[in-house]
Design a protein around this motif. Structure first.
Motif, PDB file in Angstrom:
ATOM      1  N   ILE A   1       0.847  -1.199   0.000  1.00 17.38           N
ATOM      2  CA  ILE A   1       0.000   0.000   0.000  1.00 17.38           C
ATOM      3  C   ILE A   1       0.882   1.249   0.000  1.00 17.38           C
ATOM      4  CG2 ILE A   1      -1.636   1.360   1.373  1.00 17.38           C
ATOM      5  CD1 ILE A   1      -2.721  -1.417   2.397  1.00 17.38           C
ATOM      6  N   ILE A   2       1.888   1.243   0.855  1.00 18.26           N
ATOM      7  CA  ILE A   2       2.780   2.405   0.966  1.00 18.26           C
ATOM      8  C   ILE A   2       3.553   2.616  -0.332  1.00 18.26           C
ATOM      9  CG2 ILE A   2       4.809   3.337   2.158  1.00 18.26           C
ATOM     10  CD1 ILE A   2       3.680   1.880   4.705  1.00 18.26           C
ATOM     11  N   ARG A   3       4.116   1.537  -0.888  1.00 22.10           N
ATOM     12  CA  ARG A   3       4.849   1.689  -2.148  1.00 22.10           C
ATOM     13  C   ARG A   3       3.942   2.209  -3.259  1.00 22.10           C
ATOM     14  NH1 ARG A   3       7.056  -2.906  -0.037  1.00 22.10           N
ATOM     15  NH2 ARG A   3       5.757  -4.264  -1.301  1.00 22.10           N
ATOM     16  N   ASP A   4       2.720   1.711  -3.321  1.00 23.68           N
ATOM     17  CA  ASP A   4       1.786   2.198  -4.338  1.00 23.68           C
ATOM     18  C   ASP A   4       1.424   3.664  -4.093  1.00 23.68           C
ATOM     19  OD1 ASP A   4       1.841  -0.203  -5.673  1.00 23.68           O
ATOM     20  OD2 ASP A   4      -0.132  -0.868  -4.994  1.00 23.68           O
ATOM     21  N   ALA A   5       1.326   4.059  -2.823  1.00 24.00           N
ATOM     22  CA  ALA A   5       1.064   5.473  -2.519  1.00 24.00           C
ATOM     23  C   ALA A   5       2.227   6.328  -3.017  1.00 24.00           C
ATOM     24  CB  ALA A   5       0.851   5.658  -1.020  1.00 24.00           C
ATOM     25  N   TRP A   6       3.441   5.826  -2.916  1.00 25.24           N
ATOM     26  CA  TRP A   6       4.600   6.542  -3.460  1.00 25.24           C
ATOM     27  C   TRP A   6       4.476   6.664  -4.974  1.00 25.24           C
ATOM     28  CZ3 TRP A   6       8.852   3.178  -0.715  1.00 25.24           C
ATOM     29  CH2 TRP A   6       8.896   3.492   0.649  1.00 25.24           C
ATOM     30  N   VAL A   7       4.097   5.548  -5.620  1.00 26.31           N
ATOM     31  CA  VAL A   7       3.959   5.542  -7.083  1.00 26.31           C
ATOM     32  C   VAL A   7       2.991   6.628  -7.533  1.00 26.31           C
ATOM     33  CG1 VAL A   7       3.053   4.223  -9.055  1.00 26.31           C
ATOM     34  CG2 VAL A   7       4.545   3.087  -7.385  1.00 26.31           C
ATOM     35  N   PHE A   8       1.854   6.719  -6.867  1.00 28.72           N
ATOM     36  CA  PHE A   8       0.811   7.658  -7.280  1.00 28.72           C
ATOM     37  C   PHE A   8       1.017   9.065  -6.721  1.00 28.72           C
ATOM     38  CE2 PHE A   8      -1.599   3.571  -7.712  1.00 28.72           C
ATOM     39  CZ  PHE A   8      -1.746   3.631  -9.088  1.00 28.72           C
TER      40      PHE A   8
ATOM     41  N   PRO B   1       5.162  11.262  -0.139  1.00 29.33           N
ATOM     42  CA  PRO B   1       6.547  11.367  -0.615  1.00 29.33           C
ATOM     43  C   PRO B   1       7.265  10.047  -0.317  1.00 29.33           C
ATOM     44  CG  PRO B   1       6.273  12.599   1.427  1.00 29.33           C
ATOM     45  CD  PRO B   1       4.896  12.122   1.014  1.00 29.33           C
ATOM     46  N   GLU B   2       8.245   9.698  -1.121  1.00 26.60           N
ATOM     47  CA  GLU B   2       8.946   8.433  -0.923  1.00 26.60           C
ATOM     48  C   GLU B   2       9.710   8.377   0.395  1.00 26.60           C
ATOM     49  OE1 GLU B   2      10.947   6.699  -4.369  1.00 26.60           O
ATOM     50  OE2 GLU B   2       9.701   7.982  -5.636  1.00 26.60           O
TER      51      GLU B   2
ATOM     52  N   ARG C   1       7.919   4.763 -12.580  1.00 25.44           N
ATOM     53  CA  ARG C   1       8.049   4.938 -11.135  1.00 25.44           C
ATOM     54  C   ARG C   1       7.686   3.645 -10.408  1.00 25.44           C
ATOM     55  NH1 ARG C   1       4.484   9.454  -9.053  1.00 25.44           N
ATOM     56  NH2 ARG C   1       5.609  10.550 -10.667  1.00 25.44           N
ATOM     57  N   HIS C   2       6.625   2.980 -10.875  1.00 28.09           N
ATOM     58  CA  HIS C   2       6.208   1.707 -10.286  1.00 28.09           C
ATOM     59  C   HIS C   2       7.341   0.685 -10.386  1.00 28.09           C
ATOM     60  CE1 HIS C   2       4.262  -2.244 -10.070  1.00 28.09           C
ATOM     61  NE2 HIS C   2       3.353  -1.654  -9.313  1.00 28.09           N
ATOM     62  N   SER C   3       7.919   0.558 -11.564  1.00 27.19           N
ATOM     63  CA  SER C   3       9.013  -0.404 -11.758  1.00 27.19           C
ATOM     64  C   SER C   3      10.190  -0.090 -10.848  1.00 27.19           C
ATOM     65  CB  SER C   3       9.488  -0.406 -13.211  1.00 27.19           C
ATOM     66  OG  SER C   3       8.513  -0.967 -14.040  1.00 27.19           O
ATOM     67  N   ARG C   4      10.569   1.167 -10.778  1.00 24.72           N
ATOM     68  CA  ARG C   4      11.714   1.553  -9.944  1.00 24.72           C
ATOM     69  C   ARG C   4      11.449   1.260  -8.469  1.00 24.72           C
ATOM     70  NH1 ARG C   4      12.408   5.652  -6.823  1.00 24.72           N
ATOM     71  NH2 ARG C   4      10.815   6.972  -7.782  1.00 24.72           N
ATOM     72  N   ILE C   5      10.310   1.708  -7.973  1.00 25.87           N
ATOM     73  CA  ILE C   5       9.995   1.545  -6.553  1.00 25.87           C
ATOM     74  C   ILE C   5       9.876   0.073  -6.184  1.00 25.87           C
ATOM     75  CG2 ILE C   5       8.144   1.888  -4.846  1.00 25.87           C
ATOM     76  CD1 ILE C   5       7.781   4.721  -6.113  1.00 25.87           C
ATOM     77  N   HIS C   6       9.146  -0.686  -6.981  1.00 25.59           N
ATOM     78  CA  HIS C   6       8.928  -2.093  -6.637  1.00 25.59           C
ATOM     79  C   HIS C   6      10.175  -2.943  -6.899  1.00 25.59           C
ATOM     80  CE1 HIS C   6       4.768  -2.006  -5.260  1.00 25.59           C
ATOM     81  NE2 HIS C   6       4.610  -1.005  -6.123  1.00 25.59           N
ATOM     82  N   ASP C   7      10.952  -2.625  -7.910  1.00 21.55           N
ATOM     83  CA  ASP C   7      12.209  -3.350  -8.143  1.00 21.55           C
ATOM     84  C   ASP C   7      13.192  -3.119  -6.998  1.00 21.55           C
ATOM     85  OD1 ASP C   7      11.162  -4.293 -10.513  1.00 21.55           O
ATOM     86  OD2 ASP C   7      12.432  -3.040 -11.808  1.00 21.55           O
ATOM     87  N   GLU C   8      13.294  -1.873  -6.536  1.00 23.22           N
ATOM     88  CA  GLU C   8      14.168  -1.570  -5.398  1.00 23.22           C
ATOM     89  C   GLU C   8      13.697  -2.313  -4.152  1.00 23.22           C
ATOM     90  OE1 GLU C   8      14.346   2.689  -4.879  1.00 23.22           O
ATOM     91  OE2 GLU C   8      15.362   2.990  -6.801  1.00 23.22           O
ATOM     92  N   ALA C   9      12.391  -2.359  -3.937  1.00 19.20           N
ATOM     93  CA  ALA C   9      11.841  -3.048  -2.769  1.00 19.20           C
ATOM     94  C   ALA C   9      12.126  -4.544  -2.826  1.00 19.20           C
ATOM     95  CB  ALA C   9      10.338  -2.795  -2.675  1.00 19.20           C
ATOM     96  N   LEU C  10      11.968  -5.136  -4.005  1.00 19.26           N
ATOM     97  CA  LEU C  10      12.274  -6.565  -4.153  1.00 19.26           C
ATOM     98  C   LEU C  10      13.742  -6.851  -3.874  1.00 19.26           C
ATOM     99  CD1 LEU C  10      10.222  -7.554  -7.318  1.00 19.26           C
ATOM    100  CD2 LEU C  10       9.982  -8.508  -5.027  1.00 19.26           C
ATOM    101  N   ALA C  11      14.615  -6.027  -4.394  1.00 13.22           N
ATOM    102  CA  ALA C  11      16.047  -6.224  -4.175  1.00 13.22           C
ATOM    103  C   ALA C  11      16.389  -6.124  -2.690  1.00 13.22           C
ATOM    104  CB  ALA C  11      16.857  -5.207  -4.982  1.00 13.22           C
ATOM    105  N   LYS C  12      15.832  -5.124  -1.998  1.00 14.66           N
ATOM    106  CA  LYS C  12      16.085  -4.962  -0.565  1.00 14.66           C
ATOM    107  C   LYS C  12      15.545  -6.149   0.224  1.00 14.66           C
ATOM    108  CE  LYS C  12      16.149   0.082  -0.237  1.00 14.66           C
ATOM    109  NZ  LYS C  12      15.445   1.271   0.289  1.00 14.66           N
TER     110      LYS C  12
END
Length: 103
Positions: free
Chosen positions: A24-31, A35-36, A76-87
Motif C-alpha cells: 500500500i505504501i509503495r503504491d502510494a509513493w507511485v501515485f 513522498p517516498e 516509477r512503479h518499476s523503480r519503486i517495486h524493483d528496489e523493494a524486491l532487491a532490498k
C-alpha cells in the motif's frame, strides 16, 4: 498477544516490507499520494486504511493493471517495486510465504 496500535514503518517491516501494508505504501509513493521519504512509522490503523482507500481509487483509474499506467507512473512503479524486491531479497525474503498454500 495484542496487536500493536501503531504501524512500525515500512523500513522496520518483516519480510523486507513485502507485506500488504508495505505494498500500500509503495503504491502510494507511485501515485504521489505520499513522498517516498514517508515510511508511515507511528501511523494508526485508521490512517493506513484511509491511505488504502486513496491507493485503490488511483488503481481503479487504470483498471488495477500496471500495463495501463501512463509511462511516467509505470516507470516509477518499476523503480519503486524493483528496489523493494532487491532490498527484501537481500534481507532474506524469498516470496515462499506468499505461495506456501498453492500446492
Amino acid at each position: 498477544m495484542a496487536k500493536p496500535d501503531k504501524y512500525v514503518g515500512i523500513n522496520n517491516e518483516i519480510n523486507g516490507g513485502m507485506t500488504t501494508i508495505g505494498k500500500i505504501i509503495r503504491d502510494a509513493w507511485v501515485f504521489g499520494l505520499l513522498p517516498e521519504s514517508e515510511t508511515c512509522e507511528g501511523w494508526n490503523i485508521a490512517g493506513i486504511d484511509s491511505l488504502l482507500q486513496k491507493v485503490n481509487a488511483e488503481w481503479d483509474k487504470y483498471g488495477c493493471l500496471v500495463s495501463h499506467l501512463p509511462e511516467e507512473l509505470a516507470e516509477r512503479h518499476s523503480r519503486i517495486h524493483d528496489e523493494a524486491l532487491a532490498k527484501a531479497k537481500a534481507a532474506g525474503w524469498n516470496g515462499e510465504v506468499e505461495t506456501d498454500d498453492e500446492e
